[in-house]
Motif scaffolding. Sequence first.
Motif, PDB file in Angstrom:
ATOM      1  N   PRO A 100      24.813  -7.247 -26.253  1.00 51.52           N
ATOM      2  CA  PRO A 100      25.997  -8.448 -26.329  1.00 51.52           C
ATOM      3  C   PRO A 100      25.667  -9.647 -25.830  1.00 51.52           C
ATOM      4  O   PRO A 100      24.878  -9.935 -25.428  1.00 51.52           O
TER       5      PRO A 100
ATOM      6  N   SER B 250      26.425 -13.677 -24.406  1.00 60.19           N
ATOM      7  CA  SER B 250      26.709 -14.157 -23.293  1.00 60.19           C
ATOM      8  C   SER B 250      28.136 -13.911 -22.952  1.00 60.19           C
ATOM      9  O   SER B 250      28.554 -13.791 -21.862  1.00 60.19           O
TER      10      SER B 250
ATOM     11  N   GLU C 169      30.473 -12.133 -24.535  1.00 60.80           N
ATOM     12  CA  GLU C 169      30.769 -10.727 -24.263  1.00 60.80           C
ATOM     13  C   GLU C 169      30.480 -10.366 -23.046  1.00 60.80           C
ATOM     14  O   GLU C 169      31.427  -9.562 -22.273  1.00 60.80           O
ATOM     15  N   GLU C 170      29.541 -10.547 -22.451  1.00 63.39           N
ATOM     16  CA  GLU C 170      28.849 -10.157 -21.123  1.00 63.39           C
ATOM     17  C   GLU C 170      30.024 -10.756 -20.049  1.00 63.39           C
ATOM     18  O   GLU C 170      30.503 -10.123 -19.171  1.00 63.39           O
TER      19      GLU C 170
ATOM     20  N   GLN D  82      33.484  -9.171 -20.404  1.00 63.01           N
ATOM     21  CA  GLN D  82      33.381  -7.841 -19.636  1.00 63.01           C
ATOM     22  C   GLN D  82      33.249  -7.749 -18.096  1.00 63.01           C
ATOM     23  O   GLN D  82      33.956  -6.978 -17.366  1.00 63.01           O
TER      24      GLN D  82
END
Length: 166
Positions: free
Chosen positions: A3, A5, A7-8, A11
């Motif tokens: 993933p 950054s 996306e992290e 999340q």
Amino acid sequence: MVPSSKEEIEQLLAEILQHSTVEDEEVLLHLLSGLRDKQQGIHRRYINAALHMVGKFEPEVSEVRIPITPVIHNTIKVPHGGIIATIADAAMGGLASRSVPEGFNVVTTNMNISYIATTTNKELIARGRFVHKGRQTLVMECDIEDETGRKLAIATGSFFVIQRRP
């Protein structure tokens, strides 16, 4: 696939918000709005943005303010001593750095702080002033209060003049 950054971050934010308390949301809003202010050029440093630090610097005195929020609380829900030291250093160092010739800056070489009281009020205010202005060293004093004028700490600091880095 690893993933990104972003996306992290998305999340992590979703997970945090799913389990958040009102205080968690207040802290997150505080930190994110500070980061936005940094992106918009309101703050030049992340620490100033994270603390929502504002300062006024005159030739002989300075004033640095930060709001008291859960972001700066210690375990007994009052401003952390390290944060009080941080704004004292900002008030003294900011004033000292503005007093040196162009092409130079200062670094803190020593700081001493005496804590007097604590507060649950709304704002921390650090007021810095000169004790000694030398060519290579500056000695400063600072009073730290809340917005009611309650004295919380006094600090002294020594600053060494260095050549500014490019």
